[in-house]
Design a protein around this motif. Structure first.
Motif, mmCIF file in Angstrom:
data_model
loop_
_atom_site.group_PDB
_atom_site.id
_atom_site.type_symbol
_atom_site.label_atom_id
_atom_site.label_comp_id
_atom_site.label_asym_id
_atom_site.label_seq_id
_atom_site.Cartn_x
_atom_site.Cartn_y
_atom_site.Cartn_z
ATOM 1 N N LEU A 65 0.839 -1.187 0.000
ATOM 2 C CA LEU A 65 0.000 0.000 0.000
ATOM 3 C C LEU A 65 0.875 1.238 0.000
ATOM 4 O O LEU A 65 1.889 1.295 0.694
ATOM 5 C CB LEU A 65 -0.906 0.030 1.230
ATOM 6 C CG LEU A 65 -2.020 -1.004 1.292
ATOM 7 C CD1 LEU A 65 -2.867 -0.764 2.528
ATOM 8 C CD2 LEU A 65 -2.878 -0.988 0.060
ATOM 9 N N ASN A 66 0.464 2.222 -0.762
ATOM 10 C CA ASN A 66 1.137 3.515 -0.750
ATOM 11 C C ASN A 66 0.822 4.164 0.593
ATOM 12 O O ASN A 66 -0.332 4.426 0.893
ATOM 13 C CB ASN A 66 0.626 4.363 -1.910
ATOM 14 C CG ASN A 66 1.259 5.724 -1.977
ATOM 15 O OD1 ASN A 66 1.397 6.410 -0.965
ATOM 16 N ND2 ASN A 66 1.646 6.129 -3.158
ATOM 17 N N PRO A 67 1.840 4.449 1.421
ATOM 18 C CA PRO A 67 1.570 4.933 2.775
ATOM 19 C C PRO A 67 0.851 6.270 2.847
ATOM 20 O O PRO A 67 0.094 6.518 3.778
ATOM 21 C CB PRO A 67 2.959 5.025 3.407
ATOM 22 C CG PRO A 67 3.923 4.970 2.297
ATOM 23 C CD PRO A 67 3.249 4.301 1.142
ATOM 24 N N THR A 68 1.040 7.137 1.888
ATOM 25 C CA THR A 68 0.384 8.443 1.957
ATOM 26 C C THR A 68 -1.113 8.349 1.710
ATOM 27 O O THR A 68 -1.856 9.223 2.129
ATOM 28 C CB THR A 68 0.995 9.432 0.949
ATOM 29 O OG1 THR A 68 0.892 8.892 -0.364
ATOM 30 C CG2 THR A 68 2.451 9.707 1.273
ATOM 31 N N THR A 69 -1.579 7.281 1.066
ATOM 32 C CA THR A 69 -3.012 7.130 0.823
ATOM 33 C C THR A 69 -3.706 6.409 1.966
ATOM 34 O O THR A 69 -4.920 6.437 2.054
ATOM 35 C CB THR A 69 -3.290 6.360 -0.490
ATOM 36 O OG1 THR A 69 -2.771 5.041 -0.378
ATOM 37 C CG2 THR A 69 -2.682 7.079 -1.676
ATOM 38 N N ALA A 70 -2.950 5.741 2.830
ATOM 39 C CA ALA A 70 -3.546 4.954 3.909
ATOM 40 C C ALA A 70 -3.197 5.529 5.281
ATOM 41 O O ALA A 70 -3.265 4.841 6.280
ATOM 42 C CB ALA A 70 -3.063 3.512 3.811
ATOM 43 N N TYR A 71 -2.821 6.775 5.334
ATOM 44 C CA TYR A 71 -2.389 7.399 6.581
ATOM 45 C C TYR A 71 -3.474 7.315 7.651
ATOM 46 O O TYR A 71 -4.622 7.637 7.410
ATOM 47 C CB TYR A 71 -2.026 8.868 6.350
ATOM 48 C CG TYR A 71 -1.552 9.569 7.591
ATOM 49 C CD1 TYR A 71 -0.285 9.315 8.088
ATOM 50 C CD2 TYR A 71 -2.379 10.440 8.278
ATOM 51 C CE1 TYR A 71 0.162 9.932 9.234
ATOM 52 C CE2 TYR A 71 -1.944 11.067 9.425
ATOM 53 C CZ TYR A 71 -0.675 10.808 9.900
ATOM 54 O OH TYR A 71 -0.243 11.413 11.040
ATOM 55 N N GLY A 72 -3.086 6.864 8.839
ATOM 56 C CA GLY A 72 -4.016 6.822 9.954
ATOM 57 C C GLY A 72 -4.940 5.623 9.980
ATOM 58 O O GLY A 72 -5.780 5.512 10.855
ATOM 59 N N LYS A 73 -4.791 4.717 9.051
ATOM 60 C CA LYS A 73 -5.655 3.538 9.033
ATOM 61 C C LYS A 73 -4.927 2.348 9.641
ATOM 62 O O LYS A 73 -3.753 2.423 9.998
ATOM 63 C CB LYS A 73 -6.072 3.198 7.591
ATOM 64 C CG LYS A 73 -7.146 4.115 7.051
ATOM 65 C CD LYS A 73 -8.415 3.911 7.846
ATOM 66 C CE LYS A 73 -9.604 4.508 7.131
ATOM 67 N NZ LYS A 73 -10.838 4.208 7.794
ATOM 68 N N ARG A 74 -5.604 1.223 9.697
ATOM 69 C CA ARG A 74 -5.071 0.030 10.356
ATOM 70 C C ARG A 74 -3.875 -0.590 9.645
ATOM 71 O O ARG A 74 -3.280 -1.522 10.145
ATOM 72 C CB ARG A 74 -6.175 -1.004 10.516
ATOM 73 C CG ARG A 74 -6.765 -1.474 9.205
ATOM 74 C CD ARG A 74 -8.005 -2.318 9.490
ATOM 75 N NE ARG A 74 -8.779 -2.468 8.285
ATOM 76 C CZ ARG A 74 -8.640 -3.470 7.438
ATOM 77 N NH1 ARG A 74 -7.763 -4.409 7.660
ATOM 78 N NH2 ARG A 74 -9.381 -3.529 6.365
ATOM 79 N N VAL A 75 -3.499 -0.092 8.486
ATOM 80 C CA VAL A 75 -2.352 -0.649 7.764
ATOM 81 C C VAL A 75 -1.052 -0.412 8.517
ATOM 82 O O VAL A 75 -0.059 -1.071 8.262
ATOM 83 C CB VAL A 75 -2.231 -0.086 6.336
ATOM 84 C CG1 VAL A 75 -3.451 -0.436 5.536
ATOM 85 C CG2 VAL A 75 -1.998 1.390 6.357
ATOM 86 N N TRP A 76 -1.043 0.519 9.451
ATOM 87 C CA TRP A 76 0.207 0.847 10.150
ATOM 88 C C TRP A 76 0.615 -0.211 11.149
ATOM 89 O O TRP A 76 1.677 -0.141 11.730
ATOM 90 C CB TRP A 76 0.113 2.224 10.789
ATOM 91 C CG TRP A 76 -0.044 3.241 9.715
ATOM 92 C CD1 TRP A 76 -1.113 4.050 9.504
ATOM 93 C CD2 TRP A 76 0.854 3.522 8.635
ATOM 94 N NE1 TRP A 76 -0.936 4.819 8.385
ATOM 95 C CE2 TRP A 76 0.275 4.508 7.835
ATOM 96 C CE3 TRP A 76 2.105 3.024 8.268
ATOM 97 C CZ2 TRP A 76 0.879 5.018 6.702
ATOM 98 C CZ3 TRP A 76 2.714 3.529 7.140
ATOM 99 C CH2 TRP A 76 2.113 4.512 6.372
ATOM 100 N N ASP A 77 -0.232 -1.231 11.360
ATOM 101 C CA ASP A 77 0.202 -2.382 12.155
ATOM 102 C C ASP A 77 1.293 -3.148 11.421
ATOM 103 O O ASP A 77 2.092 -3.855 12.035
ATOM 104 C CB ASP A 77 -0.970 -3.326 12.417
ATOM 105 C CG ASP A 77 -2.027 -2.688 13.305
ATOM 106 O OD1 ASP A 77 -1.694 -1.712 14.011
ATOM 107 O OD2 ASP A 77 -3.172 -3.159 13.280
ATOM 108 N N PRO B 296 3.566 -1.726 8.650
ATOM 109 C CA PRO B 296 4.052 -0.742 7.673
ATOM 110 C C PRO B 296 5.064 -1.346 6.696
ATOM 111 O O PRO B 296 5.936 -2.107 7.101
ATOM 112 C CB PRO B 296 4.707 0.334 8.539
ATOM 113 C CG PRO B 296 5.063 -0.373 9.792
ATOM 114 C CD PRO B 296 4.027 -1.442 9.986
ATOM 115 N N GLY B 297 4.887 -1.048 5.438
ATOM 116 C CA GLY B 297 5.826 -1.523 4.423
ATOM 117 C C GLY B 297 5.709 -2.994 4.076
ATOM 118 O O GLY B 297 6.538 -3.515 3.337
ATOM 119 N N LYS B 298 4.719 -3.681 4.594
ATOM 120 C CA LYS B 298 4.558 -5.110 4.300
ATOM 121 C C LYS B 298 4.343 -5.308 2.809
ATOM 122 O O LYS B 298 3.537 -4.632 2.203
ATOM 123 C CB LYS B 298 3.378 -5.680 5.086
ATOM 124 C CG LYS B 298 3.194 -7.170 4.914
ATOM 125 C CD LYS B 298 2.197 -7.703 5.925
ATOM 126 C CE LYS B 298 1.924 -9.173 5.748
ATOM 127 N NZ LYS B 298 3.070 -10.029 5.994
#
Length: 79
Positions: free
Chosen positions: A20-32, A34-36
């Motif tokens: 996932l592009n981190p700037t589009t998913a900021y603040g969502k559950r993807v940060w568990d 990051p960079g996967k």
């Protein structure tokens, strides 16, 4: 929330994994996770339970030494 899924073309013309592009998913559950990176598009769709995935295309550019760079991009909905 709309997010972008991308993978990058390496210098040896192999593709990195999908992420996932981190700037589009900021603040969502993807940060568990990051960079996967994922080996297939289906893996990342199932892991994040993405919906309405559509391909936006692949953009290629070249530098002044004729090195090819590329980014393949998809758009999806993350709940």
């Amino acid at each position: 929330m709309r997010v972008l899924i991308q993978r990058i073309l390496n210098n040896d013309e192999t593709w990195q994994g999908y992420k996932l592009n981190p700037t589009t998913a900021y603040g969502k559950r993807v940060w568990d996770n990051p960079g996967k990176q994922f080996q297939s598009l289906d893996e990342i769709i199932n892991f994040y339970q993405l919906q309405n995935v559509r391909e936006l295309g692949t953009k290629y550019t070249y530098d002044n030494k004729d090195q090819k760079y590329g980014v393949e991009t998809y758009e999806a909905i993350l709940n």
